[in-house]
Design a protein around this motif. Structure first.
Motif, short mmCIF file in Angstrom:
data_model
loop_
_atom_site.label_atom_id
_atom_site.label_comp_id
_atom_site.label_asym_id
_atom_site.label_seq_id
_atom_site.Cartn_x
_atom_site.Cartn_y
_atom_site.Cartn_z
N THR A 283 -25.87 -44.37 -29.64
CA THR A 283 -25.09 -44.04 -30.85
C THR A 283 -24.39 -42.70 -30.68
O THR A 283 -23.22 -42.54 -31.07
CB THR A 283 -26.01 -43.99 -32.08
OG1 THR A 283 -26.70 -45.23 -32.20
CG2 THR A 283 -25.23 -43.75 -33.35
N MET A 286 -21.47 -43.12 -28.39
CA MET A 286 -20.43 -43.86 -29.10
C MET A 286 -19.64 -42.94 -30.02
O MET A 286 -18.42 -43.02 -30.12
CB MET A 286 -21.05 -45.01 -29.90
CG MET A 286 -20.06 -45.87 -30.65
SD MET A 286 -20.88 -47.17 -31.58
CE MET A 286 -21.69 -46.16 -32.85
N TYR A 308 -18.48 -50.40 -26.87
CA TYR A 308 -19.67 -50.23 -27.72
C TYR A 308 -19.71 -51.25 -28.86
O TYR A 308 -20.71 -51.34 -29.57
CB TYR A 308 -19.71 -48.81 -28.32
CG TYR A 308 -20.06 -47.75 -27.31
CD1 TYR A 308 -21.40 -47.44 -27.05
CD2 TYR A 308 -19.07 -47.05 -26.63
CE1 TYR A 308 -21.72 -46.47 -26.13
CE2 TYR A 308 -19.40 -46.08 -25.70
CZ TYR A 308 -20.72 -45.79 -25.44
OH TYR A 308 -21.05 -44.83 -24.52
#
Length: 335
Positions: A283, A286, A308
């Protein structure tokens, strides 16, 4: 299991070599050597054919480099074989022996096998922990210490001799295995298949001897579910002895935990009883790609961001989707 023979002629068949060139060149067609091979395909096929038929192939020296793994952030040493003739020959071999390896492959052995990636493992884990609370109450999670470098090459050769009775194919396999002096080189196409194959005996030991009901493996990351913590510990001790027989060492950070009190972090996903999320590190990466794209909306940055999307799409991450993915804008940058 009956051993398979009469493979080598198929390995050096010209149509097989042509298919090997096609597969080996995917994603590399802008590289100078790949361009040369594709421009001189007929000559290359003839040369590789003669090389294999006459058994004159000698593996080239590897190009060494270091990379930082995208998920684990571990620094890894990569050994890159030459595209011609090595990568072509690796593919020529695997196109003819992959079915032999698959014959004894455990159903939930994932990684390096077509259609058995991270999402394949994820879907099975979700099904188990959501549909059978009793038998997934406790989780044993472990992996091998320096797996690729620690693979015993003589034992690997012996395993192949239990499956294959074609001496010429075994000679080619031996030459590829012996091309690196310690374990298997990370970078060979053959290495990912060989590394997965090496653990087949452990897969069958866990399922058939230790009677684990739910077990999944992603390369050398093993996850075993159970209803009883004491039984899982006993299973671990037996598995540890089996690993010693296989010349492997389990990392010291193995753990047994209650799945109701702690989440399972596996294959880049975080599993709870009700939902599946993306690992925090992914995360975070990303988010960096998102800001990079907003600052400079190039095709490359859009492609990086869209890579992603699969993580978000297949998890309970609607908030992340709404916050970071304007698909219309991203796809527009690709035009």
């Amino acid at each position: 299991m009956k051993r398979i023979g009469f493979i080598y002629e198929k390995v050096y068949d010209k149509n097989n070599i042509r298919n090997a060139i096609y597969n080996a060149s995917k994603g590399k067609k802008k590289k100078r050597m790949v361009k040369w091979v594709l421009a001189n395909e007929g000559k290359v096929i003839e040369t590789v054919h003669e090389m294999l038929k006459n058994k004159t192939y000698i593996p080239s020296k590897y190009f060494e480099s270091r990379i930082v793994d995208g998920l684990s952030k571990k620094e890894r040493k990569i050994y890159k074989p030459k595209f011609y003739p090595d990568q072509i020959i690796h593919w020529s071999l695997m196109l003819q022996i992959d079915f032999v390896i698959k014959r004894g492959m455990y159903k939930w052995s994932c990684a390096s096998v077509p259609k058995r990636g991270q999402h394949y493992a994820k879907n099975r884990v979700e099904k188990w922990i959501r549909n059978d609370f009793k038998n997934t109450k406790y989780i044993l999670k472990l992996d091998m210490k320096k797996y690729y470098p620690s693979i015993n090459l003589e034992l690997l050769k012996a395993k192949f001799r239990k499956l294959i009775k074609d001496d010429d194919v075994l000679l080619l396999i031996d030459s590829i295995i012996d091309s690196h002096n310690k374990g298997l080189p990370i970078g060979n196409y053959t290495s990912q298949w060989f590394a997965n194959f090496y653990l087949q005996d452990i897969d069958h030991f866990i399922k058939e001897k230790l009677k684990a009901k739910y077990y999944v493996r992603y390369m050398d990351d093993l996850v075993i579910f159970g209803s009883n913590k004491r039984k899982l510990r006993k299973l671990f001790m037996a598995l540890k002895e089996k690993c010693i027989e296989e010349k492997l060492t389990i990392k010291g950070d193995w753990q047994i935990f209650n799945s109701q009190k702690r989440y399972l972090d596996f294959c880049g996903f975080v599993f709870t009883r009700e939902k599946t999320f993306i690992r925090k590190r992914i995360t975070r990466n990303m988010r960096r790609k998102y800001f990079k794209f907003n600052k400079n909306p190039t095709t490359h940055n859009a492609q990086s961001m869209l890579s992603y999307y699969g993580w978000v799409k297949h998890t309970d991450s609607y908030i992340l989707y709404k916050k970071y993915f304007n698909l219309k804008l991203l796809k527009g940058a690709l035009k």
